[in-house]
Motif scaffolding. Structure first.
Motif, PDB file in Angstrom:
ATOM      1  N   VAL A  31     -33.784  18.591 -18.245  1.00 14.23           N
ATOM      2  CA  VAL A  31     -32.591  18.301 -19.034  1.00 14.23           C
ATOM      3  C   VAL A  31     -32.657  16.852 -19.506  1.00 14.23           C
ATOM      4  CG1 VAL A  31     -31.129  19.986 -17.877  1.00 14.23           C
ATOM      5  CG2 VAL A  31     -31.261  17.652 -16.982  1.00 14.23           C
ATOM      6  N   SER A  32     -31.926  16.576 -20.568  1.00 17.81           N
ATOM      7  CA  SER A  32     -31.852  15.221 -21.104  1.00 17.81           C
ATOM      8  C   SER A  32     -30.612  14.519 -20.560  1.00 17.81           C
ATOM      9  CB  SER A  32     -31.805  15.252 -22.630  1.00 17.81           C
ATOM     10  OG  SER A  32     -32.987  15.842 -23.149  1.00 17.81           O
ATOM     11  N   GLY A  33     -30.655  13.193 -20.560  1.00 16.29           N
ATOM     12  CA  GLY A  33     -29.538  12.436 -20.035  1.00 16.29           C
ATOM     13  C   GLY A  33     -29.171  11.258 -20.899  1.00 16.29           C
ATOM     14  N   ILE A  34     -28.165  10.540 -20.448  1.00 18.14           N
ATOM     15  CA  ILE A  34     -27.684   9.352 -21.140  1.00 18.14           C
ATOM     16  C   ILE A  34     -27.473   8.233 -20.132  1.00 18.14           C
ATOM     17  CG2 ILE A  34     -26.569  10.636 -23.020  1.00 18.14           C
ATOM     18  CD1 ILE A  34     -23.889  10.262 -21.535  1.00 18.14           C
ATOM     19  N   TRP A  35     -27.262   7.015 -20.620  1.00 19.19           N
ATOM     20  CA  TRP A  35     -26.952   5.854 -19.782  1.00 19.19           C
ATOM     21  C   TRP A  35     -26.336   4.800 -20.691  1.00 19.19           C
ATOM     22  CZ3 TRP A  35     -27.261   6.391 -14.667  1.00 19.19           C
ATOM     23  CH2 TRP A  35     -27.113   5.280 -13.842  1.00 19.19           C
ATOM     24  N   ALA A  36     -25.934   3.703 -20.104  1.00 13.73           N
ATOM     25  CA  ALA A  36     -25.532   2.563 -20.910  1.00 13.73           C
ATOM     26  C   ALA A  36     -26.783   1.916 -21.495  1.00 13.73           C
ATOM     27  CB  ALA A  36     -24.741   1.575 -20.064  1.00 13.73           C
ATOM     28  N   SER A  37     -26.605   1.014 -22.431  1.00 11.87           N
ATOM     29  CA  SER A  37     -27.756   0.428 -23.118  1.00 11.87           C
ATOM     30  C   SER A  37     -28.674  -0.328 -22.174  1.00 11.87           C
ATOM     31  CB  SER A  37     -27.275  -0.507 -24.232  1.00 11.87           C
ATOM     32  OG  SER A  37     -26.451  -1.535 -23.687  1.00 11.87           O
ATOM     33  N   ASP A  38     -28.110  -0.835 -21.099  1.00 14.20           N
ATOM     34  CA  ASP A  38     -28.908  -1.603 -20.155  1.00 14.20           C
ATOM     35  C   ASP A  38     -28.130  -1.694 -18.857  1.00 14.20           C
ATOM     36  OD1 ASP A  38     -30.941  -3.080 -19.112  1.00 14.20           O
ATOM     37  OD2 ASP A  38     -30.418  -4.954 -20.107  1.00 14.20           O
ATOM     38  N   GLY A  39     -28.799  -2.102 -17.780  1.00 14.31           N
ATOM     39  CA  GLY A  39     -28.105  -2.341 -16.532  1.00 14.31           C
ATOM     40  C   GLY A  39     -28.191  -1.188 -15.554  1.00 14.31           C
TER      41      GLY A  39
ATOM     42  N   ASP B 258     -26.092  16.384 -24.042  1.00 18.14           N
ATOM     43  CA  ASP B 258     -27.046  16.653 -25.124  1.00 18.14           C
ATOM     44  C   ASP B 258     -26.429  16.367 -26.489  1.00 18.14           C
ATOM     45  OD1 ASP B 258     -29.090  17.453 -23.456  1.00 18.14           O
ATOM     46  OD2 ASP B 258     -28.456  19.545 -23.443  1.00 18.14           O
ATOM     47  N   GLU B 259     -25.101  16.207 -26.533  1.00 16.63           N
ATOM     48  CA  GLU B 259     -24.382  16.019 -27.790  1.00 16.63           C
ATOM     49  C   GLU B 259     -23.872  14.583 -27.895  1.00 16.63           C
ATOM     50  OE1 GLU B 259     -22.513  20.553 -27.537  1.00 16.63           O
ATOM     51  OE2 GLU B 259     -21.252  18.780 -27.228  1.00 16.63           O
ATOM     52  N   SER B 260     -23.544  14.190 -29.106  1.00 10.30           N
ATOM     53  CA  SER B 260     -22.964  12.863 -29.316  1.00 10.30           C
ATOM     54  C   SER B 260     -21.499  12.878 -28.875  1.00 10.30           C
ATOM     55  CB  SER B 260     -23.069  12.478 -30.797  1.00 10.30           C
ATOM     56  OG  SER B 260     -22.346  13.408 -31.598  1.00 10.30           O
ATOM     57  N   GLY B 261     -20.875  11.729 -28.900  1.00 10.25           N
ATOM     58  CA  GLY B 261     -19.468  11.628 -28.530  1.00 10.25           C
ATOM     59  C   GLY B 261     -19.230  10.933 -27.209  1.00 10.25           C
ATOM     60  N   TRP B 262     -20.294  10.701 -26.447  1.00  9.96           N
ATOM     61  CA  TRP B 262     -20.158   9.995 -25.175  1.00  9.96           C
ATOM     62  C   TRP B 262     -20.182   8.489 -25.425  1.00  9.96           C
ATOM     63  CZ3 TRP B 262     -19.606  12.040 -20.224  1.00  9.96           C
ATOM     64  CH2 TRP B 262     -19.685  13.444 -20.138  1.00  9.96           C
TER      65      TRP B 262
ATOM     66  N   LEU C  93     -35.669  13.115 -21.331  1.00 14.01           N
ATOM     67  CA  LEU C  93     -35.679  13.987 -20.163  1.00 14.01           C
ATOM     68  C   LEU C  93     -35.548  13.161 -18.881  1.00 14.01           C
ATOM     69  CD1 LEU C  93     -38.535  16.459 -21.158  1.00 14.01           C
ATOM     70  CD2 LEU C  93     -36.075  16.777 -21.384  1.00 14.01           C
ATOM     71  N   LEU C  94     -34.694  13.632 -17.959  1.00  6.64           N
ATOM     72  CA  LEU C  94     -34.515  12.923 -16.695  1.00  6.64           C
ATOM     73  C   LEU C  94     -35.813  12.905 -15.909  1.00  6.64           C
ATOM     74  CD1 LEU C  94     -31.039  14.126 -15.353  1.00  6.64           C
ATOM     75  CD2 LEU C  94     -31.574  12.158 -16.792  1.00  6.64           C
TER      76      LEU C  94
ATOM     77  N   PRO D  19     -37.494  19.444 -13.446  1.00  5.91           N
ATOM     78  CA  PRO D  19     -36.486  20.490 -13.663  1.00  5.91           C
ATOM     79  C   PRO D  19     -35.247  20.289 -12.792  1.00  5.91           C
ATOM     80  CG  PRO D  19     -38.272  21.345 -12.326  1.00  5.91           C
ATOM     81  CD  PRO D  19     -38.686  19.966 -12.760  1.00  5.91           C
ATOM     82  N   LEU D  20     -34.145  20.866 -13.264  1.00  4.85           N
ATOM     83  CA  LEU D  20     -32.863  20.806 -12.559  1.00  4.85           C
ATOM     84  C   LEU D  20     -32.728  22.038 -11.673  1.00  4.85           C
ATOM     85  CD1 LEU D  20     -30.702  18.583 -12.980  1.00  4.85           C
ATOM     86  CD2 LEU D  20     -29.428  20.224 -14.369  1.00  4.85           C
ATOM     87  N   LEU D  21     -32.437  21.834 -10.402  1.00  2.00           N
ATOM     88  CA  LEU D  21     -32.271  22.923  -9.441  1.00  2.00           C
ATOM     89  C   LEU D  21     -30.900  22.809  -8.795  1.00  2.00           C
ATOM     90  CD1 LEU D  21     -33.556  25.327  -7.845  1.00  2.00           C
ATOM     91  CD2 LEU D  21     -34.270  23.639  -6.143  1.00  2.00           C
TER      92      LEU D  21
END
Length: 844
Positions: free
Chosen positions: A111-119, A234-238, A298-299, A304-306
């Protein structure tokens, strides 16, 4: 009860994102059962069309039932409802159980993930709006979350919120599958009750030192059986906020085993309300601003996510017993008992002010929390208060009872503070004990609280110094937990984790076999055994058997892979001759491992393996007795030397482990071994080793000796007793060692010291399973030295009650047996009574 209750799927009462390969049900029937029927629908109403209907199946099974064809009939990410009905042998038919919602997890995939720009610290949020119509059509809303990488800090990488309310935390570790592939564990939560018509907010506070990433998917399931994704990473808006400046990274609460930065909250710049809808994201926070979350791909490179398959872990508020002023003007808060977690402060401050919080397990002679602790942890946080009303919560995971608060500009009361216990839900009523023996009651209370506050996703040695899972710790911890609550998922997950992440002692490679079989005996579910059979078989040390007929120690040394442990710390080995190449304790453990592997192989239908393992167990047992047993003293020597001559030393461990592992050939031999242990007069082993000493005595019918050791009231300085732990040390969670002389860096939060929980249930109350999932069990009480006691032992088939009273005329005994089980009751006068569901009284 007119219908089955306590329905579980894959051991869970909140069965979302179930692994299809393990799909199994358990329930409590309202009467002795001869048949069951299981139905599955896509709606709550009993009139909905069946997706699956087992029809009436002639079977008394009510634990770990695998309905034929059910798994194949179910699709992933679809909300279903299961119902169970049962029938008795006389034709009585129950009603259907209340519908239990569940979903099947998709097959493991990256799966894909997100984070802040740094830190390393990141705050993340996403708003979701539901119209009145959309909200009214919703049946259930589930959120699945995961974050990486939890390993460097050995703590949770995300804290999840919905509309300002905490939902849970995760993920605890990176796991492995039986083929050795790494996986990321995910958690799934039901958030239906937290949502509303209009704007809603999904938010997370995340912390990771490497491979940073957060995954989240919120899915809504309609009353009409439809489903849709409300939002996903996976979508924008976060939106994201780099939060290093909000939480600070000035110091670590860890040790040389891990780094976890203290939660140094800066309230003037903290985005209070960030997890609530309609929050203003336009403000600056310590130089950081809200911006679109950064996609990180991808994380962990595509692991894979289990689905984790365990009960959700979150923070539970606990009260503060007292707040008192210290001579230097600072304040001391006493929670009354040690917890694992953090602190919440609600305060109306007249000004901006930095306050310093120092946490500890015990106090110095001057009355301050000891910092650093024995373990080396320095639990110090600086919270900068803002002017006005605020509620601050640390996200740190610490083991503490006391908190010193310096420079607080306002008076605090017990209502101002709350401890935050980071754990899974716990049923306080599942195990109860009353007795006229105050120490017995104290030990039950001590170990009950230990199990409660140390139960996170997996069982670890302690959440202070190491935060590490170990097989020997697991074995004691899981059996203690079984004695306190009918909760089995954390033990199952820890067994799975350790099968993929072995630790260094050779002893422990064998003890994971014991733990895997214990999981099966408690639950009746063999899925883990089947998945990990090759790994379990590979843990045996058959390759080290030689012409002596014994198994040679793979390594003679300390803290290296495959070194023999015997006991820990080394000062608690009773002078054991560790240099012998053929170690008695290690060989005894191999006998038990072969015996358990034979039982596991038989369950799985691997009959040839079962025969071979039993043959090896018997041959090794005979050799140990023939070469290492002293029949005159009833003792086993420490081992066999290179020249073939036995050691001339007999540590308590050698005889104790042989008794526990079944290395004897007659009752007369066990009597002689027990007498030898009795002559010692005291426990001469660690709190860990004492588990095997007591278990062996109870198992072989020598409970009177075990009771004297377990309930030894000697609380003098340094005594090897639980009385000293409770009264001398003032422990509220079991400790790592008997005293700091033997282990200066000991923790006061070590559940491997919780042996009394298992001993009270299986020894004093005498409840031991004789068939998987307690379909049948023995009750053989051990009332020696106790006037009266009454207790409840939780099982997957329902609570077992035992009450006894010693009188001048003999023993009065009352037992409560769950439906669909059979109990064999052994009475002191030699009578044996076999009873089924109901309440039964005896006098002997």
């Amino acid at each position: 009860m007119t219908a089955p209750e306590r329905i579980r799927m894959n051991l869970l009462t909140t069965p979302f994102a179930l692994r299809r390969s393990r799909l199994a049900l358990s329930w409590l029937p309202p009467f002795d059962q001869s048949a069951y029927r299981i139905t599955v629908t896509q709606g709550r109403a009993s009139t909905d069309l069946y997706v699956y209907d087992s029809g009436w199946v002639a079977s008394s099974a009510s634990s770990s039932v695998r309905p034929a064809g059910m798994a194949a009939a179910l699709a992933p990410d679809t909300l279903y409802y299961v119902r169970v009905a049962v029938r008795s042998s006389t034709g009585e038919v129950s009603g259907f159980s209340a519908p239990l919602g569940f979903t099947i997890a998709p097959e493991p995939a990256p799966v894909s993930g997100i984070w802040a720009s740094d830190g390393d610290f990141a705050l993340l949020r996403r708003e979701v709006t539901l119209t009145d119509t959309e909200y009214g059509e919703i049946d259930r809303v589930l959120v699945t979350a995961a974050a990486t990488n939890p390993e460097p800090a050995r703590q949770y990488a995300y804290n999840l919120y919905v509309n300002g309310e905490e939902v849970g935390v995760g993920a605890f570790r990176v796991g492995k599958t039986p083929d050795g592939s790494a996986v990321i564990y995910s958690q799934t939560y039901d958030i239906t009750s937290l949502l509303r018509a209009g704007a809603n907010c999904i938010a997370a506070s995340c912390y990771a030192l490497s491979d940073r990433g957060f995954f989240c998917k919120v899915a809504a399931y309609g009353k009409d059986g439809s489903s849709r994704v409300l939002c996903s990473t996976d979508e924008s808006g976060w939106l994201s906020l780099k939060a290093d400046g909000v939480f600070g990274k000035d110091n670590s609460i860890g040790t040389h085993y891990f780094t976890a930065h203290a939660c140094n909250i800066h309230a003037p710049s903290f985005p209070f309300g960030f997890a609530e809808a309609d929050f203003d994201t336009g403000r600056d926070h310590s130089g950081s601003r809200w911006e679109s979350a950064k996609p990180i791909g991808l994380l962990m490179g595509g692991l894979p996510l289990l689905s984790e398959e365990t009960e959700p872990v979150r923070r539970f508020p606990s009260s503060v017993r007292a707040i008192m002023a210290l001579p230097d003007g600072s304040l001391l808060a006493d929670l009354g008992r040690e917890i694992i977690g953090g602190l919440r402060l609600r305060v109306d401050s007249p000004c901006e002010a930095p306050i310093v919080l120092t946490y500890g397990e015990q106090l110095t002679p001057e009355g301050f929390p000891q910092c650093p602790m024995n373990t080396g942890n320095r639990y110090v946080e600086t919270w900068t208060l803002k002017e006005g009303t605020q509620t601050l919560e640390t996200l740190s995971m610490m083991a503490f009872r006391y908190v010193r608060i310096e420079n607080c500009p306002v008076a605090l009361t017990a209502d101002s503070l709350r401890g935050l216990e980071l754990r899974k839900p716990f049923d306080e009523t599942a195990s109860v004990l009353t007795s006229d023996h105050s120490l017995l009651c104290g030990l039950h209370d001590l170990t009950k609280h230990t199990v409660k506050v140390t139960s996170q996703d997996i069982y670890v040695d302690s959440q202070s110094r190491e935060r590490g899972a170990y097989e020997g710790d697991l074995l004691i911890n899981m059996l203690a937990a079984y004695a306190m609550e009918d909760s089995y998922a954390p033990a199952r997950l820890t067994v799975e984790y350790l099968l993929g992440h072995r630790t260094w002692p050779a002893d422990y490679l064998l003890m994971i076999v014991f733990a895997a079989r214990a999981d099966y005996i408690a639950t009746g579910d063999a899925s883990l055994l089947g998945e990990w059979y090759d790994t379990l078989r590979g843990n045996l040390f058959t390759a080290y058997a030689d012409e002596t007929g014994l198994i040679r120690s793979p390594v003679i040394g300390m803290s290296t892979t495959n070194a023999v442990l015997v006991d820990w710390p080394p000062s608690e080995r009773d002078g054991y001759e560790m240099t012998v190449p053929y170690n008695t304790v290690f060989n005894a453990l191999n006998v038990r491992a072969y015996t358990d592997m034979a039982a596991i192989a038989a369950v799985l239908g691997k009959n040839a393996d079962a025969l071979e393992f039993n043959r090896r167990a018997e041959a090794l047992r005979k050799t140990i007795i023939g070469r290492l047993y002293d029949p005159v003293g009833g003792l086993f020597m420490d081992g066999l030397r290179e020249d073939g001559i036995p050691s001339d030393h007999a540590a308590q461990h050698a005889t104790a482990f042989c008794l526990d592992c079944g290395v004897y050939d007659s009752q007369e031999m066990t009597d002689a071994m027990a007498k030898a242990l009795e002559r010692d007069g005291k426990i001469r082993m660690s709190v860990y080793g004492a588990f095997f000493l007591l278990e062996g005595l109870y198992r072989t019918g020598h409970g009177s000796i075990a009771n004297r050791l377990l309930l030894d009231t000697d609380a003098t300085e340094g005594a090897r007793t639980w009385a000293y732990m409770l009264y001398g040390l003032g422990a509220t969670v079991t400790t790592e060692a008997w005293n700091t002389v033997n282990k200066p860096n000991m923790t006061l939060s070590h559940p491997w010291g919780a042996a009394p929980a298992h001993m009270i249930a299986s020894g004093i109350l005498g409840v031991t399973p004789t068939a998987p999932a307690y379909e049948s069990f023995d009750i053989r009480v051990c009332p020696d030295g106790i006037g009266k006691a009454a207790g409840t032992v939780p099982t997957i088939r329902g609570p077992i009650g035992v009450a006894f009273k010693n009188t001048e005329e003999g023993l009065d005994l009352t037992v409560t047996v769950p439906h669909n089980t059979t109990a064999t009751v052994y009475l002191p006068d030699g009578r044996v009574e076999i009873v089924s569901g109901g309440v039964w009284s005896f006098h002997s």
